[in-house]
Write a protein that holds these residues in place. Structure first.
Motif, PDB file in Angstrom:
ATOM      1  N   MET A   8       0.658  -1.201  -0.056  1.00 55.99           N
ATOM      2  CA  MET A   8       0.011  -0.022  -0.016  1.00 55.99           C
ATOM      3  C   MET A   8       0.776   1.269  -0.054  1.00 55.99           C
ATOM      4  N   ALA A   9       1.974   1.208   0.830  1.00 56.82           N
ATOM      5  CA  ALA A   9       2.898   2.494   0.644  1.00 56.82           C
ATOM      6  C   ALA A   9       3.429   2.600  -0.537  1.00 56.82           C
ATOM      7  N   ALA A  10       3.941   1.498  -1.232  1.00 58.39           N
ATOM      8  CA  ALA A  10       4.511   1.698  -2.360  1.00 58.39           C
ATOM      9  C   ALA A  10       3.501   2.009  -3.551  1.00 58.39           C
ATOM     10  N   SER A  11       2.204   1.708  -3.492  1.00 59.27           N
ATOM     11  CA  SER A  11       1.243   1.998  -4.150  1.00 59.27           C
ATOM     12  C   SER A  11       0.785   3.470  -4.113  1.00 59.27           C
ATOM     13  N   ALA A  12       1.026   3.826  -3.004  1.00 59.30           N
ATOM     14  CA  ALA A  12       0.741   5.351  -2.654  1.00 59.30           C
ATOM     15  C   ALA A  12       1.654   6.346  -3.350  1.00 59.30           C
ATOM     16  N   GLU A  13       3.101   5.766  -3.540  1.00 56.96           N
ATOM     17  CA  GLU A  13       3.937   6.444  -3.920  1.00 56.96           C
ATOM     18  C   GLU A  13       3.945   6.381  -5.608  1.00 56.96           C
ATOM     19  N   LEU A  14       3.456   5.254  -6.081  1.00 54.34           N
ATOM     20  CA  LEU A  14       3.211   5.136  -7.597  1.00 54.34           C
ATOM     21  C   LEU A  14       1.952   5.983  -7.879  1.00 54.34           C
ATOM     22  N   THR A  15       0.836   6.045  -7.426  1.00 54.37           N
ATOM     23  CA  THR A  15      -0.242   6.654  -7.849  1.00 54.37           C
ATOM     24  C   THR A  15      -0.396   8.165  -7.459  1.00 54.37           C
ATOM     25  N   LEU A  59       6.911  -3.642 -13.695  1.00 54.50           N
ATOM     26  CA  LEU A  59       5.667  -3.968 -12.386  1.00 54.50           C
ATOM     27  C   LEU A  59       5.264  -2.818 -11.731  1.00 54.50           C
ATOM     28  N   ALA A  60       6.118  -1.909 -11.647  1.00 57.94           N
ATOM     29  CA  ALA A  60       5.585  -0.367 -10.996  1.00 57.94           C
ATOM     30  C   ALA A  60       4.622   0.085 -11.924  1.00 57.94           C
ATOM     31  N   ARG A  61       4.738   0.024 -13.094  1.00 53.56           N
ATOM     32  CA  ARG A  61       3.694   0.731 -14.158  1.00 53.56           C
ATOM     33  C   ARG A  61       2.502  -0.065 -14.220  1.00 53.56           C
ATOM     34  N   ALA A  62       2.436  -1.694 -13.924  1.00 52.22           N
ATOM     35  CA  ALA A  62       1.292  -2.464 -14.055  1.00 52.22           C
ATOM     36  C   ALA A  62       0.507  -2.046 -12.517  1.00 52.22           C
ATOM     37  N   VAL A  63       1.511  -1.997 -11.602  1.00 50.61           N
ATOM     38  CA  VAL A  63       0.592  -1.751 -10.461  1.00 50.61           C
ATOM     39  C   VAL A  63      -0.254  -0.434 -10.270  1.00 50.61           C
ATOM     40  N   ALA A  64       0.404   0.830 -10.987  1.00 51.91           N
ATOM     41  CA  ALA A  64      -0.068   1.830 -11.303  1.00 51.91           C
ATOM     42  C   ALA A  64      -1.528   1.831 -12.136  1.00 51.91           C
TER      43      ALA A  64
END
Length: 120
Positions: A8-15, A59-64
């Motif tokens: 979730m923390a990584a997702s917040a950074e990515l989005t 992977l970061a792009r896919a998660v965003a």
């Protein structure tokens, strides 16, 4: 192994949305399961260690995209899939421009007469 809180923390950074905003979509557990299943625990561990790093850029792009569109795009066979109808309705893309998912949320009679929030 990475935890859902790290994801979730990584997702917040990515989005660009806060962890609380992401949790409010109700999609955190479903997306966590999709990412683990599709990318594997090892890759997810590298992603949460450095969300904006070079190592797991795809992977970061896919998660965003997962958070914004509700669909997983980084499949082995190149065929994206929609996680669920709820994922479509909760996509961040709608919040980004102040709209709502067409066909998923009742707009109310006459709603077409008003501009979306933030649009003049």
């Amino acid at each position: 192994m990475a935890t859902i809180d790290q994801f979730m923390a990584a997702s917040a950074e990515l989005t660009g949305f806060s962890v609380e905003e992401l949790r409010a979509t109700g999609m955190a557990d479903a997306y966590w399961a999709v990412v683990l299943e599709q990318a594997g625990a090892e890759a997810v561990g590298r992603l949460v260690a450095a969300p904006l790093g070079e190592g797991e850029r795809e992977l970061a792009r896919a998660v965003a995209q997962l958070w914004y569109l509700g669909s997983w795009t980084a499949t082995a066979d190149g065929r994206p899939f929609l996680v669920s109808s709820a994922a479509y309705a909760q996509g961040l893309v709608w919040r980004a421009f102040g709209g709502q998912a067409p066909g998923a949320v009742a707009q109310g009679f006459g709603s077409w007469t008003a501009a979306p929030l933030g649009v003049r």
